[in-house]
Every structure is written in structure tokens, then in C-alpha cells.
Design a protein around this motif. Structure first.
Motif, PDB file in Angstrom:
ATOM      1  N   SER A 182       0.847  -1.187   0.000  1.00 36.93           N
ATOM      2  CA  SER A 182       0.000   0.000   0.000  1.00 36.93           C
ATOM      3  C   SER A 182       0.885   1.239   0.000  1.00 36.93           C
ATOM      4  CB  SER A 182      -0.931   0.016   1.214  1.00 36.93           C
ATOM      5  OG  SER A 182      -0.185   0.114   2.404  1.00 36.93           O
TER       6      SER A 182
ATOM      7  N   ALA B 134      -4.101   0.831  -2.093  1.00 38.82           N
ATOM      8  CA  ALA B 134      -3.756  -0.544  -1.705  1.00 38.82           C
ATOM      9  C   ALA B 134      -3.907  -1.422  -2.941  1.00 38.82           C
ATOM     10  CB  ALA B 134      -4.673  -1.032  -0.583  1.00 38.82           C
TER      11      ALA B 134
ATOM     12  N   ARG C 252      -4.923   7.080   0.141  1.00 38.84           N
ATOM     13  CA  ARG C 252      -4.310   5.788   0.413  1.00 38.84           C
ATOM     14  C   ARG C 252      -4.615   4.854  -0.754  1.00 38.84           C
ATOM     15  NH1 ARG C 252      -2.424   2.969   4.903  1.00 38.84           N
ATOM     16  NH2 ARG C 252      -2.511   0.740   4.636  1.00 38.84           N
TER      17      ARG C 252
END
Length: 68
Positions: A50, A67, A65
Motif C-alpha cells: 500500500s 492498496a 491511500r
């Protein structure tokens, strides 16, 4: 940016050459081919899980973020 994952020194000369070719093309550079000798100046392969990034202007809101 913070990247979560693993890292290892790349020792395969073909993979190092491919990385250098892509870097040269992207950044219009001509990196010396002796530079990334793993025993002198390593090329490190990052296997990411990630990535996390903050924008100072949006710090109080939601961070980004990724991932995979």
C-alpha cells in the motif's frame, strides 16, 4: 509518500538494464551502466502493499491511500 511493503537489492542485470532504460526515457537521462553495481550502488526493488500520501492543504480532510 509512505510505501508499505518489502525491499530487496536487484541483482539481475537484465532487470537493472530495463529499469535504467525506462528511467532514461522518462527523465531524458543517460545513466552510466556501471553505476548500479549491487556491490557498489544498489538498485532496490520495492514490492509494495500500500501507499499513503498527505497533501498539506487537505491535511485536516481525508488522506489519500492506495492498496493493491
Amino acid at each position: 509518500m509512505i510505501v508499505d511493503g518489502g525491499a530487496a537489492v536487484e541483482r539481475d542485470p537484465d532487470r537493472i538494464a530495463a529499469f535504467l532504460d525506462a528511467t532514461d526515457l522518462t527523465y531524458h537521462e543517460n545513466i552510466e551502466r556501471r553505476l548500479p553495481d549491487p556491490d557498489v550502488n544498489a538498485t532496490v526493488k520495492i514490492t509494495s502493499v500500500s501507499a499513503f500520501s498527505l497533501d498539506d492543504a487537505g491535511f485536516t480532510q481525508m488522506p489519500t491511500r492506495w492498496a493493491w
